[in-house]
Design an enzyme around this catalytic site. Structure first.
Site, short mmCIF file in Angstrom:
data_model
loop_
_atom_site.label_atom_id
_atom_site.label_comp_id
_atom_site.label_asym_id
_atom_site.label_seq_id
_atom_site.Cartn_x
_atom_site.Cartn_y
_atom_site.Cartn_z
N GLY A 55 30.14 -11.28 20.15
CA GLY A 55 29.32 -11.59 18.97
C GLY A 55 29.39 -10.63 17.81
O GLY A 55 29.19 -11.02 16.67
N GLU A 110 25.42 -4.48 18.01
CA GLU A 110 25.06 -5.75 18.64
C GLU A 110 24.84 -6.79 17.56
O GLU A 110 24.35 -6.47 16.47
CB GLU A 110 23.79 -5.48 19.48
CG GLU A 110 23.02 -6.66 20.01
CD GLU A 110 23.66 -7.36 21.18
OE1 GLU A 110 24.87 -7.69 21.07
OE2 GLU A 110 22.98 -7.60 22.19
N ASP A 111 25.20 -8.04 17.85
CA ASP A 111 25.01 -9.09 16.84
C ASP A 111 23.54 -9.45 16.67
O ASP A 111 23.00 -9.43 15.59
CB ASP A 111 25.85 -10.33 17.17
CG ASP A 111 25.62 -10.87 18.59
OD1 ASP A 111 24.91 -10.22 19.39
OD2 ASP A 111 26.15 -11.95 18.91
N ASP A 114 17.70 -10.82 21.27
CA ASP A 114 16.78 -11.91 21.57
C ASP A 114 15.79 -11.43 22.63
O ASP A 114 14.78 -10.82 22.31
CB ASP A 114 17.60 -13.13 22.01
CG ASP A 114 16.75 -14.37 22.24
OD1 ASP A 114 15.56 -14.36 21.88
OD2 ASP A 114 17.27 -15.36 22.78
N LYS A 142 15.23 -10.67 16.69
CA LYS A 142 14.22 -11.75 16.67
C LYS A 142 12.81 -11.21 16.88
O LYS A 142 11.84 -11.97 16.76
CB LYS A 142 14.57 -12.81 17.73
CG LYS A 142 15.79 -13.65 17.36
CD LYS A 142 15.98 -14.84 18.30
CE LYS A 142 17.24 -15.61 17.96
NZ LYS A 142 17.55 -16.65 18.97
N PHE A 162 17.83 -20.92 16.85
CA PHE A 162 19.17 -20.64 17.34
C PHE A 162 20.13 -20.54 16.16
O PHE A 162 20.31 -21.49 15.40
CB PHE A 162 19.65 -21.69 18.34
CG PHE A 162 20.78 -21.15 19.17
CD1 PHE A 162 20.53 -20.36 20.27
CD2 PHE A 162 22.10 -21.36 18.79
CE1 PHE A 162 21.56 -19.80 21.00
CE2 PHE A 162 23.15 -20.81 19.51
CZ PHE A 162 22.87 -20.02 20.62
#
Ligand code: IMP
Ligand code: MG
Length: 183
Positions: A55, A110-111, A114, A142, A162
């Site tokens: 990612g 990190e992309d 979550d 998030k 998403f």
């Protein structure tokens, strides 16, 4: 319809519910983050930028080109899902960086964060390798995860939807989109 939503429907045959971050917004934020990172390190720090695949590949590529400090790049591939689609809570390193972390100023890229499971499991593994410092740089957060270590740099507080594009996938699709959209 914007150029980007048009591009999305043309490439995927689907409608994107909305563009969350345009390529211009991402570009501006990435440049700012790179500046903050450049200022956070002394000239003698040996920076190792460690990208969490897949990612982070586009974000990392844009980010490192704006960092005004000598650095090295490596990648790691972690899987917390084993063979099932449900998280097992365990992280396996499918590809381990070749670079030694010992004594280095490591930035894990990190992309999107979550649940935070990946980072919570991965960080102790990396800490154990004796880096001089270990920081997290995430493009999106998030803000639902309970993290043992919060990222030092975050691009955007993301909506709990998403998201795809700019490296983020849905079943391996849409990573190549130059913007981030909500499915
Ligand atoms: P976590 O362990 O739950 O924090 O999961 C993080 C990983 O899940 C990210 O590195 C992504 O690969 C994936 N992921 C989480 N949210 C999204 C999303 O909205 N779109 C695409 N991938 C996501
Ligand atoms: Mg993914």
């Amino acid at each position: 319809m914007s150029r980007d939503t048009e591009l999305f429907s043309k490439q995927t045959g689907r409608q994107l519910s909305r563009i969350v971050y345009s390529r211009e917004e991402i570009r501006r934020r990435v440049v700012d983050m790179a500046l903050e990172i450049s200022e956070a390190y002394d000239s003698e720090d040996e920076i190792l930028v460690l990208g969490l695949l897949k990612g982070s590949f586009i974000f990392l590529a844009d980010l490192v080109r704006e960092i005004q400090h000598p650095l090295q790049v490596d990648f790691l591939v972690a899987s917390s899902y084993g063979n099932s689609t449900r998280t097992s809570g365990e992280v396996r390193l499918l590809y381990d960086p070749e670079a030694s972390l010992s004594g280095r100023s490591v930035i894990l890229v990190e992309d999107i964060i979550d649940s935070g499971t990946t980072l919570n499991r991965l960080m102790p593994l990396l800490e154990a390798r004796g880096p001089r410092s270990l920081e997290i740089c995430a493009l999106l957060h998030k803000r639902v995860a309970v993290l043992d270590r919060e990222p030092r740099w975050v691009g955007f507080d993301a909506p709990q939807e998403f998201l795809v594009g700019y490296g983020l996938d849905y079943s391996e699709n849409f990573r190549h989109l130059p913007f981030i959209g909500s499915l």
